[in-house]
Motif scaffolding. Sequence first.
Motif, PDB file in Angstrom:
ATOM      1  N   ALA A  79       0.829  -1.203   0.000  1.00 14.41           N
ATOM      2  CA  ALA A  79       0.000   0.000   0.000  1.00 14.41           C
ATOM      3  C   ALA A  79       0.868   1.260   0.000  1.00 14.41           C
ATOM      4  O   ALA A  79       0.600   2.221  -0.749  1.00 14.41           O
ATOM      5  N   GLU A  80       1.919   1.262   0.823  1.00 13.83           N
ATOM      6  CA  GLU A  80       2.829   2.423   0.844  1.00 13.83           C
ATOM      7  C   GLU A  80       3.436   2.666  -0.526  1.00 13.83           C
ATOM      8  O   GLU A  80       3.506   3.807  -1.002  1.00 13.83           O
ATOM      9  N   TYR A  81       3.876   1.596  -1.162  1.00 10.88           N
ATOM     10  CA  TYR A  81       4.502   1.713  -2.479  1.00 10.88           C
ATOM     11  C   TYR A  81       3.513   2.253  -3.510  1.00 10.88           C
ATOM     12  O   TYR A  81       3.788   3.257  -4.185  1.00 10.88           O
ATOM     13  N   VAL A  82       2.387   1.603  -3.651  1.00  6.97           N
ATOM     14  CA  VAL A  82       1.435   1.970  -4.702  1.00  6.97           C
ATOM     15  C   VAL A  82       0.909   3.388  -4.495  1.00  6.97           C
ATOM     16  O   VAL A  82       0.849   4.204  -5.433  1.00  6.97           O
ATOM     17  N   GLU A  83       0.511   3.712  -3.261  1.00 14.26           N
ATOM     18  CA  GLU A  83      -0.062   5.027  -2.997  1.00 14.26           C
ATOM     19  C   GLU A  83       0.955   6.137  -3.220  1.00 14.26           C
ATOM     20  O   GLU A  83       0.648   7.184  -3.815  1.00 14.26           O
ATOM     21  N   SER A  84       2.188   5.941  -2.740  1.00 18.45           N
ATOM     22  CA  SER A  84       3.182   7.011  -2.830  1.00 18.45           C
ATOM     23  C   SER A  84       3.682   7.221  -4.252  1.00 18.45           C
ATOM     24  O   SER A  84       4.072   8.340  -4.618  1.00 18.45           O
ATOM     25  N   VAL A  85       3.684   6.171  -5.059  1.00 17.16           N
ATOM     26  CA  VAL A  85       4.107   6.308  -6.452  1.00 17.16           C
ATOM     27  C   VAL A  85       2.970   6.866  -7.309  1.00 17.16           C
ATOM     28  O   VAL A  85       3.182   7.723  -8.172  1.00 17.16           O
ATOM     29  N   HIS A  86       1.750   6.404  -7.050  1.00 19.30           N
ATOM     30  CA  HIS A  86       0.613   6.846  -7.863  1.00 19.30           C
ATOM     31  C   HIS A  86       0.219   8.287  -7.554  1.00 19.30           C
ATOM     32  O   HIS A  86      -0.074   9.065  -8.469  1.00 19.30           O
TER      33      HIS A  86
ATOM     34  N   ARG B  76       9.126  10.942   1.341  1.00 16.28           N
ATOM     35  CA  ARG B  76       8.329  10.444   0.209  1.00 16.28           C
ATOM     36  C   ARG B  76       9.046   9.300  -0.491  1.00 16.28           C
ATOM     37  O   ARG B  76       8.427   8.282  -0.832  1.00 16.28           O
ATOM     38  N   PHE B  77      10.357   9.441  -0.665  1.00 11.95           N
ATOM     39  CA  PHE B  77      11.099   8.380  -1.316  1.00 11.95           C
ATOM     40  C   PHE B  77      11.136   7.116  -0.452  1.00 11.95           C
ATOM     41  O   PHE B  77      11.072   6.001  -0.972  1.00 11.95           O
ATOM     42  N   ARG B  78      11.234   7.277   0.869  1.00 10.31           N
ATOM     43  CA  ARG B  78      11.211   6.101   1.751  1.00 10.31           C
ATOM     44  C   ARG B  78       9.950   5.275   1.519  1.00 10.31           C
ATOM     45  O   ARG B  78       9.995   4.048   1.472  1.00 10.31           O
ATOM     46  N   ARG B  79       8.822   5.941   1.344  1.00  8.01           N
ATOM     47  CA  ARG B  79       7.574   5.239   1.076  1.00  8.01           C
ATOM     48  C   ARG B  79       7.579   4.600  -0.315  1.00  8.01           C
ATOM     49  O   ARG B  79       7.016   3.529  -0.520  1.00  8.01           O
ATOM     50  N   GLN B  80       8.211   5.254  -1.262  1.00 13.48           N
ATOM     51  CA  GLN B  80       8.228   4.757  -2.634  1.00 13.48           C
ATOM     52  C   GLN B  80       9.098   3.516  -2.810  1.00 13.48           C
ATOM     53  O   GLN B  80       9.008   2.848  -3.838  1.00 13.48           O
ATOM     54  N   ILE B  81       9.951   3.219  -1.836  1.00 14.61           N
ATOM     55  CA  ILE B  81      10.756   1.990  -1.917  1.00 14.61           C
ATOM     56  C   ILE B  81      10.281   0.955  -0.907  1.00 14.61           C
ATOM     57  O   ILE B  81      11.041   0.055  -0.518  1.00 14.61           O
ATOM     58  N   ALA B  82       9.025   1.051  -0.494  1.00 20.01           N
ATOM     59  CA  ALA B  82       8.517   0.132   0.527  1.00 20.01           C
ATOM     60  C   ALA B  82       8.622  -1.331   0.099  1.00 20.01           C
ATOM     61  O   ALA B  82       8.825  -2.210   0.941  1.00 20.01           O
ATOM     62  N   ILE B  83       8.499  -1.624  -1.202  1.00 23.22           N
ATOM     63  CA  ILE B  83       8.633  -3.029  -1.610  1.00 23.22           C
ATOM     64  C   ILE B  83      10.100  -3.470  -1.592  1.00 23.22           C
ATOM     65  O   ILE B  83      10.381  -4.670  -1.622  1.00 23.22           O
ATOM     66  N   TRP B  84      11.040  -2.516  -1.526  1.00 21.82           N
ATOM     67  CA  TRP B  84      12.459  -2.870  -1.397  1.00 21.82           C
ATOM     68  C   TRP B  84      12.838  -3.206   0.040  1.00 21.82           C
ATOM     69  O   TRP B  84      13.844  -3.873   0.258  1.00 21.82           O
ATOM     70  N   THR B  85      12.071  -2.734   1.008  1.00 24.05           N
ATOM     71  CA  THR B  85      12.443  -2.940   2.410  1.00 24.05           C
ATOM     72  C   THR B  85      11.691  -4.084   3.071  1.00 24.05           C
ATOM     73  O   THR B  85      11.976  -4.421   4.223  1.00 24.05           O
ATOM     74  N   LEU B  86      10.754  -4.709   2.357  1.00 24.70           N
ATOM     75  CA  LEU B  86      10.000  -5.811   2.961  1.00 24.70           C
ATOM     76  C   LEU B  86      10.872  -7.050   3.168  1.00 24.70           C
ATOM     77  O   LEU B  86      10.902  -7.625   4.261  1.00 24.70           O
ATOM     78  N   THR B  87      11.591  -7.486   2.141  1.00 27.35           N
ATOM     79  CA  THR B  87      12.432  -8.675   2.291  1.00 27.35           C
ATOM     80  C   THR B  87      13.519  -8.471   3.346  1.00 27.35           C
ATOM     81  O   THR B  87      13.738  -9.362   4.177  1.00 27.35           O
TER      82      THR B  87
END
Length: 333
Positions: A166-173, A187-198
């Motif tokens: 959700a963080e990734y999609v919302e912040s990029v869209h 803002r960029f921290r949120r945009q890389i949320a799928i990079w920080t999950l693993t």
Amino acid sequence: MGTPEPAFTSPLRLTVRNEFTDIGFGPVAAGPEIVRLRQALNACLFRTAAGLPGPLVAEARATLSGYTGGDGDFFRLFYVPIWSFLHWVPAAAGPIAAELREEAQEAHALALFLHLWDDHLCDGQLELDMLRLHLRTLAWQRYVACARSLCRRTGADPALVDGHVAEYVESVHCPVPASDPAAYGERFRRQIAIWTLTPRLLGHALGGPAAAAALVRVIAAFAQAWRWLDDLQDVHLDLREGKETAVWLELDAVGRQRWAACRDEWVTRGRVDPPTWAALALAVRESGCLQRLLGQITAQLHLAAQTAGAHGWWGISRELEQCRQGLPGGAQA
């Protein structure tokens, strides 16, 4: 059906040289274990492409291979420390289950791919067609499924996946306008949320909550440094597109006027005018913008290296220091 595009290369590859594009991280000395890891990440991506309808598989593989100039090494586009933790953290923890290692590699490989692919599809740098769209769909489905499985395997709450997605999609869209560098960084921290999950899941599985938080800090700090570096390297592109990047936010009033003048020349003439570019470049240096950004990049790399070292992840700490030493003044920082 389209035809393969072996001549296509990623927009990440610099083709214009100027005083800002020549600023970069230092080279990382990648040992055989890191080379093998990059090969494994490439294999994850190409397995995803194999899920396309049969006649499209060869074209998808050619497109992915062409993205790096034809060598098929897709993850060469990404700086080593953004993915090498997949080796260094398990190496410090001791033997781990092969299933955990492989699932973490696949989830992170697809997260890196999706962030780049989405960016270039949405901004038009990568022309949209059915194959590229469907490849993105397959990668997204595999990423989410793999991330959920990794949650189950590590005993984490599967809702973590929904939160990061959700963080990734919302912040990029719908990116929130950034009024200052701090807001830009958040803002960029949120945009890389799928990079920080693993990193979060792998760190927790191998070292508990403290390791999870630390590994997220390492990856987020390095990614932030990369974002600022990319903004410096892309000044000539970003002013053309009217992007208010970290460089623009750090400029004073005079610098912003020169930025606007450079953009006006591009709109009017279809090219960057050398005198207005020279005036802007001078403003970037004399306003302190360049030094502030270089200082922030160096500080983030140092923070990431220190955090990694404190948890015994000496391999990635060493790589981060090698990146820092390539920057102007980095060796003395």
